[in-house]
Design a protein around this motif. Structure first.
Motif, PDB file in Angstrom:
ATOM      1  N   PHE A  26       0.836  -1.190   0.000  1.00 18.37           N
ATOM      2  CA  PHE A  26       0.000   0.000   0.000  1.00 18.37           C
ATOM      3  C   PHE A  26       0.880   1.251   0.000  1.00 18.37           C
ATOM      4  CE2 PHE A  26      -3.845  -2.269   1.420  1.00 18.37           C
ATOM      5  CZ  PHE A  26      -3.284  -3.394   1.984  1.00 18.37           C
ATOM      6  N   TYR A  60       0.330   5.050   1.586  1.00 21.91           N
ATOM      7  CA  TYR A  60      -0.471   5.988   2.362  1.00 21.91           C
ATOM      8  C   TYR A  60       0.149   7.367   2.224  1.00 21.91           C
ATOM      9  CZ  TYR A  60      -3.474   2.595   4.737  1.00 21.91           C
ATOM     10  OH  TYR A  60      -4.424   1.646   5.018  1.00 21.91           O
ATOM     11  N   GLN A  72       0.063  11.561   3.754  1.00 21.98           N
ATOM     12  CA  GLN A  72      -0.357  12.498   4.795  1.00 21.98           C
ATOM     13  C   GLN A  72      -0.047  13.907   4.323  1.00 21.98           C
ATOM     14  OE1 GLN A  72       1.336  11.887   8.743  1.00 21.98           O
ATOM     15  NE2 GLN A  72      -0.535  12.655   9.669  1.00 21.98           N
ATOM     16  N   ARG A 102      -5.082  13.958   8.073  1.00 21.88           N
ATOM     17  CA  ARG A 102      -4.867  12.597   8.550  1.00 21.88           C
ATOM     18  C   ARG A 102      -4.148  11.758   7.517  1.00 21.88           C
ATOM     19  NH1 ARG A 102     -10.404  10.930  11.591  1.00 21.88           N
ATOM     20  NH2 ARG A 102     -10.904  12.998  12.405  1.00 21.88           N
ATOM     21  N   LEU A 103      -3.534  10.728   8.005  1.00 19.79           N
ATOM     22  CA  LEU A 103      -2.960   9.720   7.128  1.00 19.79           C
ATOM     23  C   LEU A 103      -4.103   9.029   6.377  1.00 19.79           C
ATOM     24  CD1 LEU A 103      -0.132   8.439   6.592  1.00 19.79           C
ATOM     25  CD2 LEU A 103      -0.744   6.720   8.289  1.00 19.79           C
ATOM     26  N   LEU A 156      -5.209   6.365   2.829  1.00 17.37           N
ATOM     27  CA  LEU A 156      -4.758   5.445   1.790  1.00 17.37           C
ATOM     28  C   LEU A 156      -4.726   6.152   0.437  1.00 17.37           C
ATOM     29  CD1 LEU A 156      -4.102   2.481   0.978  1.00 17.37           C
ATOM     30  CD2 LEU A 156      -6.559   2.202   0.548  1.00 17.37           C
ATOM     31  N   TYR A 181       4.025   7.246   2.749  1.00 19.01           N
ATOM     32  CA  TYR A 181       4.471   6.048   3.437  1.00 19.01           C
ATOM     33  C   TYR A 181       4.111   4.811   2.616  1.00 19.01           C
ATOM     34  CZ  TYR A 181       4.897   8.846   7.719  1.00 19.01           C
ATOM     35  OH  TYR A 181       5.247   9.780   8.656  1.00 19.01           O
ATOM     36  N   LEU A 227       0.005  -3.573   9.634  1.00 23.47           N
ATOM     37  CA  LEU A 227       0.771  -2.965   8.549  1.00 23.47           C
ATOM     38  C   LEU A 227       2.185  -2.651   9.028  1.00 23.47           C
ATOM     39  CD1 LEU A 227      -1.762  -0.423   6.994  1.00 23.47           C
ATOM     40  CD2 LEU A 227      -0.821  -2.434   5.874  1.00 23.47           C
ATOM     41  N   PHE A 273       5.119  -0.231   8.155  1.00 19.00           N
ATOM     42  CA  PHE A 273       5.339   1.003   7.415  1.00 19.00           C
ATOM     43  C   PHE A 273       6.821   1.280   7.225  1.00 19.00           C
ATOM     44  CE2 PHE A 273       1.272   3.134   6.944  1.00 19.00           C
ATOM     45  CZ  PHE A 273       0.468   2.520   7.887  1.00 19.00           C
ATOM     46  N   GLY A 274       7.133   1.925   6.101  1.00 21.40           N
ATOM     47  CA  GLY A 274       8.445   2.507   5.944  1.00 21.40           C
ATOM     48  C   GLY A 274       8.518   3.803   6.730  1.00 21.40           C
ATOM     49  N   ARG A 275       9.687   4.428   6.712  1.00 21.12           N
ATOM     50  CA  ARG A 275       9.873   5.638   7.502  1.00 21.12           C
ATOM     51  C   ARG A 275       9.365   6.890   6.806  1.00 21.12           C
ATOM     52  NH1 ARG A 275      15.575   4.545  10.761  1.00 21.12           N
ATOM     53  NH2 ARG A 275      14.809   2.667  11.786  1.00 21.12           N
TER      54      ARG A 275
END
Lengths: 114, 110
Positions: free
Chosen positions: B34, B36, B38, B43-44, B46, B86, B98, B100-102
């Motif tokens: 996925f 995402y 922000q 908000r974060l 999809l 992300y 999930l 997540f990457g940084r």
């Protein structure tokens, strides 16, 4: 309809105090997640609830962290004896079911431990 | 172990230029990936998921299992694309959770 809501939006607490963070998921969503967003660390999974199943607590960083979900809806994340490294934005998300369903995120609670 | 890697912390491009945000993952099973996003003070949310094979806001992402990558691309960046992006991985063995990457902060200059 209403999205995921979290309270408080900001919390400043002294080191050593306990804090409670609240999450109201979207009505009807069976899955609820807590993540932590720290500067430079990205998003870190904390805990996940799915229906009446036992929660996946594998992401909780220490036994000072706990969470519960009452009545399959509202969730509370509790941090006992807060430390400065607990300072972060705590995000809650919910999804209709768990696997592969879009997670809807709340606005987050910014926690600052002084 | 870092399961999702986003090598670029910051990425800047000019409006109209192509943009590619890199994402590599580590998982031996069948991954679900996925993106995402922000936006500032929002908000974060999809952006897209690989199984949908859709283009959202002009963005596309192709899962390359050989290279274990899921790069996000847009041929002509717009100023409103400026945001934190992300990449996230859903593993079959840990339903719902999930990884997540940084994140990559994208800035599109006028």
């Amino acid at each position: 309809g209403a999205g995921v809501s979290q309270s408080p939006s900001n919390k400043v607490t002294e080191k050593g105090k306990d804090v409670e963070l609240r999450c109201d998921p979207i009505s009807g969503h069976t899955a609820l997640y807590w993540y932590r967003q720290s500067l430079g660390q990205g998003l870190e999974f904390l805990i996940y609830f799915q229906g009446n199943s036992a929660p996946d607590k594998s992401g909780l960083p220490s036994d000072r962290f706990s969470a519960e979900r009452t009545g399959g809806s509202v969730s509370t994340l509790t941090i006992q004896r807060t430390q400065q490294e607990d300072s972060a934005v705590y995000l809650c998300a919910s999804s209709l079911f768990s696997h592969n369903y879009e997670q809807y995120f709340g606005p987050g609670t910014r926690l600052t431990v002084t | 172990a870092q399961r999702v890697t986003q090598p670029e912390k910051l990425l800047s491009v000019f409006k109209g230029a192509p943009v590619e945000l890199k994402c590599n993952y580590s998982y031996s099973g069948s991954p679900e990936l996925f993106w995402y996003v922000q936006y500032s003070r929002q908000r974060l949310q999809l952006l897209l998921r690989h199984i949908s094979r859709e283009s959202i806001k002009g963005f596309t992402a192709d899962l390359n299992k050989g290279e274990t990558s899921f790069h996000l691309k847009k041929p002509f960046a717009q100023e409103e694309d400026s945001a934190m992006y992300y990449c996230a991985l859903l593993r079959g063995s840990t339903l719902g959770r999930l990884y997540f990457g940084r994140g990559t902060q994208l800035t599109v200059w006028p």
